[in-house]
Design a protein around this motif. Structure first.
Motif: not given
Lengths: 293, 341
Positions: A64, A67-68, A71-72, A75, B16, B18-20, B22-23
């Motif tokens: 995750r 993926i983040m 994506v960042i 962006l 997006l 929920s991804l950002l 993420a804990p």
């Protein structure tokens, strides 16, 4: 159309039915072998150990996070490169100035340079042993082995994508509409937003889609500047390699399927954009003229 | 249709968001360990054990982040500014490279910890396909018939250099130090490598998953791991009667821990490698523990005693001499290895 064309002219390559079928056959089988087969394998391998393994991989914090990161990165990198591409294309196609050819060459450089070279070059510029490294370190600014380095490397690799889509179209459209708008009293900004931009809308979107796909998929340059810290600086492509080398082939393919899915979305977006673009281009041209005054 | 686009937009925005969110992992202290490739599984276990130990002993929560890659690449990253607190690499010369380029590690690092700063050692063994169809028992068997070997590239991989030196050590004994014969053997050996991957893990995957080659020259721990990952019935481990003693060293990156204020926990981390638990974990992951006395005998059974030649043996004369002589530009490896065309 070929019936009319070949009526009088001598036969060209590919006119014979056997030869034509042979050519089509070669293209189709090459396409299947080179493109379709690997895609199918990704899907197959991703789900080979069941849906559970697939979802658990995608739910893993490291995945995750990767993926983040991806994506960042997109962006940030995509809007910047879009602005750059539009500005560059506008300057090159609508104005005459010295160094225009040089600018064109500069824009093309990332296409011809291997991404790994870009990564190593960034090391020599921002690395601790590099040009600005000691200064950055003294001021506690982190570029390499952190998000800024990854974004910079991605931006370098994808810098030409938007400009490359826009330049040929804008060149073909010429400057008549802009000149008309200016002569009717529109300001430079007004001309740009009301005339130039609507005319290239679809090409621009197409460029953005391609740029985005490449940013998300970039491996070589990012691999050099990321530092490969698990759950910290791994983007999705780096994470795929990591999983593969961890003997987690299923996990690697599950992550790869995300990237493949992105590619499929890109193609769909591309086709959709091309259809709408072709249909509307004419209407827009007249539209643009009418909004010009 | 515009409604559809709207929902799509909301869906994307939701994903997006929920991804950002993420804990994020919160911890009192974070250590970054820059390591080489085959230690992934060992450090995963060891990091958990150390975190537990440190929490109990010092009352602090510590999170250890891992970065893995080729040993040389990792050293290069630390030189270029990767903020690793500790390096646990394959070769002494890679840590020396950090000392020489930028001086982030002080030159006396090797004397700071026991056993030349190598809490565990390893050696090079053979991984062959089930039943050992080519009858490989010793280094001489690698150049018989049509045997194909898999090994990474000694120019880029730490493990690959140990492979090369292990082969050299056998040849040195076999040919009684005749340099021409040794070189001929090594040249013949590398002619039988269809691919030279850039790292040890890449070679293991080449051999085990892509099924290329008859024998993999591998770290002992890597060979066992491949056996476990790909099924015990697929491969056999052959331990040759003579091999090399690889001493993968560890060191605190002085400049980084002092800048981050993590010296205490970084040193505790490396010291814990020498503890009973650290040594047992090393043996469990098929590293040869520096202190065999504290390790459970059943773990040692898998690691039989063989003749192990060290890098400081007169035939090599230490890494500082060996590195340029064998692996430098124009060195012996460059002279004998010609890629297949």
């Amino acid at each position: 159309m070929s019936a009319v064309a070949s009526h009088k002219k001598p036969p060209r390559v590919g006119d014979g039915p056997v030869f034509r079928r042979l050519l089509i056959g070669i293209v189709l089988s090459l396409g299947a072998l080179l493109i379709l087969a690997p895609l199918l394998v990704i899907g197959h391998e991703a789900f080979k150990q069941g849906v559970k393994v697939y979802t658990s991989t995608l739910n893993h914090p490291d995945t995750r996070h990767a993926i983040m990161m991806t994506v960042i990165t997109a962006l940030i990198a995509v809007p910047v490169n879009t602005a750059f591409g539009v500005a560059a294309a506008w300057a090159i196609t609508k104005f005459d100035f010295r160094g225009k050819r040089l600018l064109l060459v500069v824009i093309e450089i990332p296409f011809s340079v291997s991404p790994i070279v870009a990564g190593v070059a960034y090391l020599f510029v921002y690395g601790l042993q590099g040009l600005f490294g000691p200064w950055l370190d003294a001021h506690d600014i982190k570029i390499l082995f952190a998000l800024p380095g990854i974004v910079l490397a991605s931006m370098f690799v994808t810098a030409p994508f938007v400009a490359r889509e826009l330049i040929p179209l804008m060149q073909a459209q010429g400057r008549d509409l802009e000149e008309a708008a200016t002569s009717l009293g529109a300001s430079g900004w007004r001309t740009f937003f009301s005339v130039t931009l609507p005319n290239v809308k679809w090409a621009l979107l197409y460029g953005v889609v391609l740029c985005n796909a490449r940013v998300m998929g970039e491996f070589g340059a990012v691999s050099i500047v990321s530092g490969n810290i698990r759950g910290q600086t791994n983007t999705l492509p780096l994470h795929i390699e990591l999983l593969y080398h961890d003997y987690q082939a299923a996990g690697a393919f599950a992550s790869a399927s995300i990237l493949a899915l992105l590619a499929v979305f890109t193609i769909i977006a591309k086709v959709a954009l091309e259809r709408r673009g072709a249909g509307r281009r004419k209407a827009q041209a007249t539209d643009a003229v009418s909004t010009g005054h | 249709m515009s409604k559809n686009i709207c929902t799509l937009r909301f869906a994307i925005a939701g994903v997006l968001a929920s991804l950002l969110m993420a804990p994020a992992v919160h911890a009192d202290t974070t250590l970054l360990n820059a390591s080489y490739d085959p230690t992934r599984e060992f450090y995963k276990d060891f990091n958990a054990a150390f975190a537990k130990h440190y929490k109990a002993q010092a009352g602090e929560t510590v999170t250890i982040q891992q970065s893995h890659g080729g040993s040389g690449k990792q050293a290069r990253s630390v030189i270029d500014g990767l903020e690793a607190d500790v390096v646990t690499l394959a070769l002494e010369s890679d840590i020396d490279a950090i000392v020489q380029n930028g001086g982030k590690i002080k030159p006396d690092w090797r004397a700071r910890l026991g056993n030349n700063s190598s809490p565990y050692t390893s050696t090079i063994v053979f991984l062959v396909r089930k039943g050992n169809p080519k009858g490989i028992k010793n280094w001489g068997d690698l150049v018989k018939g049509d045997v194909k070997i898999v090994t990474p590239n000694p120019k880029t991989s730490g493990g690959a250099r140990w492979n090369y030196l292990a082969a050299w050590a056998w040849a040195n004994e076999e040919f009684k130090g005749d340099q021409a014969k040794i070189k001929a053997y090594i040249a013949d050996l590398y002619k039988r490598a269809p691919v030279l991957d850039s790292g040890a893990r890449g070679s293991t995957v080449t051999f085990a998953q892509r099924e290329i080659g008859d024998v993999l020259l591998a770290w002992e721990n890597e060979a066992f791991l491949a056996g476990e990952e790909f099924g015990k019935d697929a491969f056999e481990i052959v331990v040759p009667p003579i091999s090399i003693l690889a001493e993968p060293p560890v060191a605190v990156v002085d400049a980084n821990v002092d800048a981050k204020g993590t010296r205490k926990v970084a040193e505790a981390y490396l010291n814990y490698l020498y503890s009973d638990e650290g040594q047992n974990l090393a043996a469990k992951h098929f590293y040869r523990p520096a202190n065999r006395a504290v390790v459970k005998p059943e773990l040692l059974k898998a690691l039989p005693d063989i003749k192990l030649v060290t890098i400081d043996d007169p035939q090599f004369g230490g890494w500082k001499k060996t590195q340029p002589e064998h692996f430098g530009d124009g060195g012996i490896f460059d002279q004998i290895y010609k890629p297949a065309r």
